[in-house]
Design a protein around this motif. Structure first.
Motif, PDB file in Angstrom:
ATOM      1  N   ALA A 146       0.830  -1.209   0.000  1.00  0.00           N
ATOM      2  CA  ALA A 146       0.000   0.000   0.000  1.00  0.00           C
ATOM      3  C   ALA A 146       0.865   1.260   0.000  1.00  0.00           C
ATOM      4  CB  ALA A 146      -0.938  -0.008   1.205  1.00  0.00           C
ATOM      5  N   ILE A 147       2.016   1.234   0.683  1.00  0.00           N
ATOM      6  CA  ILE A 147       2.926   2.376   0.634  1.00  0.00           C
ATOM      7  C   ILE A 147       3.395   2.613  -0.795  1.00  0.00           C
ATOM      8  CG2 ILE A 147       5.232   3.190   1.298  1.00  0.00           C
ATOM      9  CD1 ILE A 147       4.803   1.721   3.989  1.00  0.00           C
ATOM     10  N   ASN A 148       3.727   1.544  -1.491  1.00  0.00           N
ATOM     11  CA  ASN A 148       4.169   1.688  -2.878  1.00  0.00           C
ATOM     12  C   ASN A 148       3.044   2.192  -3.767  1.00  0.00           C
ATOM     13  OD1 ASN A 148       7.100   0.427  -3.650  1.00  0.00           O
ATOM     14  ND2 ASN A 148       6.316  -0.408  -1.735  1.00  0.00           N
ATOM     15  N   TYR A 149       1.815   1.723  -3.536  1.00  0.00           N
ATOM     16  CA  TYR A 149       0.686   2.255  -4.306  1.00  0.00           C
ATOM     17  C   TYR A 149       0.380   3.698  -3.905  1.00  0.00           C
ATOM     18  CZ  TYR A 149      -0.744  -1.786  -7.081  1.00  0.00           C
ATOM     19  OH  TYR A 149      -0.808  -2.793  -8.026  1.00  0.00           O
ATOM     20  N   LEU A 150       0.636   4.069  -2.645  1.00  0.00           N
ATOM     21  CA  LEU A 150       0.503   5.470  -2.251  1.00  0.00           C
ATOM     22  C   LEU A 150       1.450   6.341  -3.065  1.00  0.00           C
ATOM     23  CD1 LEU A 150      -0.463   7.742  -0.284  1.00  0.00           C
ATOM     24  CD2 LEU A 150       1.352   7.012   1.270  1.00  0.00           C
ATOM     25  N   TYR A 151       2.667   5.867  -3.282  1.00  0.00           N
ATOM     26  CA  TYR A 151       3.618   6.620  -4.098  1.00  0.00           C
ATOM     27  C   TYR A 151       3.196   6.633  -5.567  1.00  0.00           C
ATOM     28  CZ  TYR A 151       7.182   7.979  -0.755  1.00  0.00           C
ATOM     29  OH  TYR A 151       7.854   8.617   0.250  1.00  0.00           O
ATOM     30  N   VAL A 152       2.659   5.516  -6.071  1.00  0.00           N
ATOM     31  CA  VAL A 152       2.130   5.515  -7.440  1.00  0.00           C
ATOM     32  C   VAL A 152       1.049   6.586  -7.575  1.00  0.00           C
ATOM     33  CG1 VAL A 152       0.804   4.204  -9.136  1.00  0.00           C
ATOM     34  CG2 VAL A 152       2.687   3.094  -7.904  1.00  0.00           C
ATOM     35  N   MET A 153       0.125   6.617  -6.628  1.00  0.00           N
ATOM     36  CA  MET A 153      -0.974   7.586  -6.657  1.00  0.00           C
ATOM     37  C   MET A 153      -0.454   9.014  -6.580  1.00  0.00           C
ATOM     38  SD  MET A 153      -4.111   7.969  -3.921  1.00  0.00           S
ATOM     39  CE  MET A 153      -2.952   8.058  -2.563  1.00  0.00           C
ATOM     40  N   ASP A 154       0.503   9.257  -5.680  1.00  0.00           N
ATOM     41  CA  ASP A 154       1.010  10.608  -5.488  1.00  0.00           C
ATOM     42  C   ASP A 154       1.823  11.076  -6.683  1.00  0.00           C
ATOM     43  OD1 ASP A 154       1.609  12.926  -3.544  1.00  0.00           O
ATOM     44  OD2 ASP A 154       3.603  12.304  -4.214  1.00  0.00           O
ATOM     45  N   LEU A 155       2.685  10.215  -7.213  1.00  0.00           N
ATOM     46  CA  LEU A 155       3.596  10.628  -8.280  1.00  0.00           C
ATOM     47  C   LEU A 155       2.958  10.563  -9.663  1.00  0.00           C
ATOM     48  CD1 LEU A 155       6.807   8.793  -7.022  1.00  0.00           C
ATOM     49  CD2 LEU A 155       6.463  11.277  -7.096  1.00  0.00           C
ATOM     50  N   TYR A 156       2.132   9.542  -9.913  1.00  0.00           N
ATOM     51  CA  TYR A 156       1.619   9.304 -11.267  1.00  0.00           C
ATOM     52  C   TYR A 156       0.108   9.499 -11.395  1.00  0.00           C
ATOM     53  CZ  TYR A 156       6.265   7.343 -11.433  1.00  0.00           C
ATOM     54  OH  TYR A 156       7.618   7.188 -11.316  1.00  0.00           O
ATOM     55  N   GLY A 157      -0.593   9.529 -10.300  1.00  0.00           N
ATOM     56  CA  GLY A 157      -2.026   9.789 -10.349  1.00  0.00           C
ATOM     57  C   GLY A 157      -2.836   8.606 -10.798  1.00  0.00           C
ATOM     58  N   ASN A 158      -2.698   8.251 -12.061  1.00  0.00           N
ATOM     59  CA  ASN A 158      -3.484   7.186 -12.685  1.00  0.00           C
ATOM     60  C   ASN A 158      -2.503   6.219 -13.340  1.00  0.00           C
ATOM     61  OD1 ASN A 158      -6.005   9.033 -12.481  1.00  0.00           O
ATOM     62  ND2 ASN A 158      -4.593  10.190 -13.770  1.00  0.00           N
TER      63      ASN A 158
END
Length: 546
Positions: A158-170
């Motif tokens: 989930a931390i890695n997906y949090l970074y995906v969401m923050d950096l890349y959005g979609n």
């Protein structure tokens, strides 16, 4: 850092375990390709590899067998690439070797879909997500220890997906082990919903505060991550969650185990005096008292976790021979102060002269610098340098950072003189102080109430800085920088306050590619999906503006 606090990383490094995700998120280009080539699943090895992915870059040390292809291995760690994307693009950090591939795009906010570090970070995140998916597929809730391990792995995913969401959005999304199906396309809202649900769901299975091994995640880390998620909810979803962020920040602050480090130290041999704040960023920060502020440290040891992607790049990158002469880093290696600070970071600590120049002193005396700022956090070195950087090719332009050191406060020998022992305080208590204060101000007309004020004053008293009876949001924005400068939080903070892409009210040197600073498009508040992923997965859609 002592590796016996977590089972050794060595089995994970020795394990030739990394696999392509051409059918999941495509073109990770990591080997071996087929996880079925593994004869046996090694729970300890994969579990440790997942934790190691925060700072290590490959299977055999700092180079030559990297996890992620087509990027310099030393730069390919989760922490280092995330730091590049969140610091070089802002008003805090710059890089002397501005011609290095991918760096000018970040320094000038002109990055596109092929930026080396944006692409590398994307694949690093999905590499770790794949490890987590594989681990969860191979294990079950067969014992209390396994239940806790699986909760930690879900939290790391989930931390890695949090970074995906923050950096890349979609971007791409999958929670399945490697298989034949293409990853789904998730919007930022969908990522937010998933990350929130995972953070909430794993809480009960995590260790209580202080009950887990140093370097592993627990309930308090989960609470701080929830507070961080809710703090940025308006950016991610359009709906603010200030009350939820404040609530979880308060849980962190009342946890009963982790707390601000408020005690300094004196080196028994050199008699150098270290402030309580400095102890957070020293080579023995796992034992000098600072470990109680580090809710989740990224473990670093110069021998057992050789990597140019953990705190080694911070120590070596910030230092040159001049800095080492009076503020010794603890290493005999440096990269010649290739990391430097921008003028606008100095402006958070020092006033401006009548002619517009910075009032920051030119000195090799760290205490004189601190005294002039009236703040223990002003850990800058300026002798021989200018505060401004009108010429990016001038190595003497820009002050240097002496915040990060591998030196041990008790003068005990570092593990090696070539790499860093400093654990990275990736999640620390002070973040909850500022989350609470910011949300308090946002919920009360733009200024803190007494409780929010007290939490900022705790940080300022620790830094021997002046205090106030209330704090405005603009002051809190500056306090975020003063407390967390160069710790990888600046870009999301500027985005949250509306001071990043798409605005011209706040500028910094070389913002948008000009020394005076110029506006750049709001589409660069997130990064692009790599072209290879778009080509190989028809489910994906490029972010607007790229």
């Amino acid at each position: 850092m002592k590796l016996n606090k977590i089972k050794s990383y060595v089995p994970a490094i020795a394990l030739a375990f990394a696999f392509g995700m051409t059918s999941c998120v495509n073109d990770l280009d990591v080997t071996p390709i087929d996880p079925q080539t593994m004869m046996d699943f090694d729970d300890d090895a994969v579990f440790n590899k997942i934790y190691a992915s925060f700072s290590l870059t490959g299977q055999q040390g700092p180079s030559d067998n990297g996890d992620v292809a087509d990027i310099d291995e030393g730069s390919s760690a989760f922490y280092r690439m995330g730091w590049y994307l969140n610091e070089f693009t802002t008003d805090e950090a710059s890089w002397v070797w501005a011609s290095d591939a991918g760096v000018p795009d970040l320094l000038h906010n002109t990055y596109g879909a092929s930026n080396d570090f944006s692409v590398g970070m994307y694949y690093r995140l999905y590499f770790t997500i794949t490890l987590c998916n594989f681990y969860l597929d191979q294990t079950s809730d067969s014992s209390d220890e396994e239940i806790m391990r699986r909760a930690e792995v879900r939290l790391i995913r989930a931390i890695n997906y949090l970074y995906v969401m923050d950096l890349y959005g979609n971007a791409a999304f999958t929670i399945d082990a490697p298989g034949a199906e293409l990853a789904e396309y998730y919007t930022r809202q969908q990522f937010y919903d998933f990350v929130e649900s995972e953070f909430l769901d794993v809480e009960s299975s995590l260790a209580d505060a202080g009950a887990n091994t140093y370097g592993r995640l627990d309930k308090v880390a989960d609470w701080l991550l929830l507070a961080r998620l809710y703090l940025n909810a308006e950016v991610y979803t359009g709906t603010a969650q200030w009350e939820k962020a404040r609530t979880y920040a308060k849980q962190v602050l009342d946890n009963g185990y982790y707390h601000l480090n408020t005690t300094g130290a004196v080196n028994p041999v050199t008699q150098e005096v270290y402030s309580a704040y400095q102890l957070l960023f020293m080579g023995d920060n796992n034992t000098n008292g600072a470990q109680y502020e580090a809710i989740f440290p990224i473990l670093c040891d110069g021998v057992d976790t050789e990597s140019y992607g953990n705190s080694t790049f911070l120590v070596l990158g910030c230092y040159g021979s001049a800095e080492d002469a009076t503020v010794p880093s603890g290493s005999d290696n440096s990269w010649g102060k290739c990391v430097r600070v921008r003028r606008q970071l100095l402006d958070q600590f020092f006033s401006t002269n009548a002619d517009g120049s910075s009032a920051a002193p030119i000195t090799d005396n760290l205490q004189a610098m601190i005294d002039m700022a009236g703040d223990d956090r002003a850990l800058f070195f300026s002798e021989g340098y200018t505060a401004d950087t009108p010429d990016e090719s001038d190595a003497n332009a820009g002050f240097s950072c002496v915040k990060f050191r591998t030196l041990h406060t008790d003068n005990t020998t570092t593990s090696t003189l070539n790499m860093s022992d400093m654990d990275i305080p990736f999640l620390r208590v002070a973040e909850a102080n500022l989350i609470y204060a910011e949300c308090d101000a946002r919920l009360n007309g733009g200024n803190t109430t007494s409780e929010g004020t007290n939490y900022i004053n705790e940080l300022r008293k620790r830094a021997n800085a002046s205090t106030q009876s209330t704090y405005s949001l603009s002051y809190i924005l500056s306090e975020w920088s003063r407390e967390f400068w160069m710790e990888g939080l600046r870009r999301p903070t500027l985005v949250r306050f509306g001071y990043y892409g798409g605005q011209s009210s706040y500028k910094w040197e070389w913002m948008g590619g000009t020394y005076e600073g110029s506006q750049f498009s709001s589409n660069r508040n997130i990064y692009a999906i790599p072209e290879n992923d778009l080509s190989n997965n028809a489910n994906l859609v490029q972010n607007p503006g790229y």
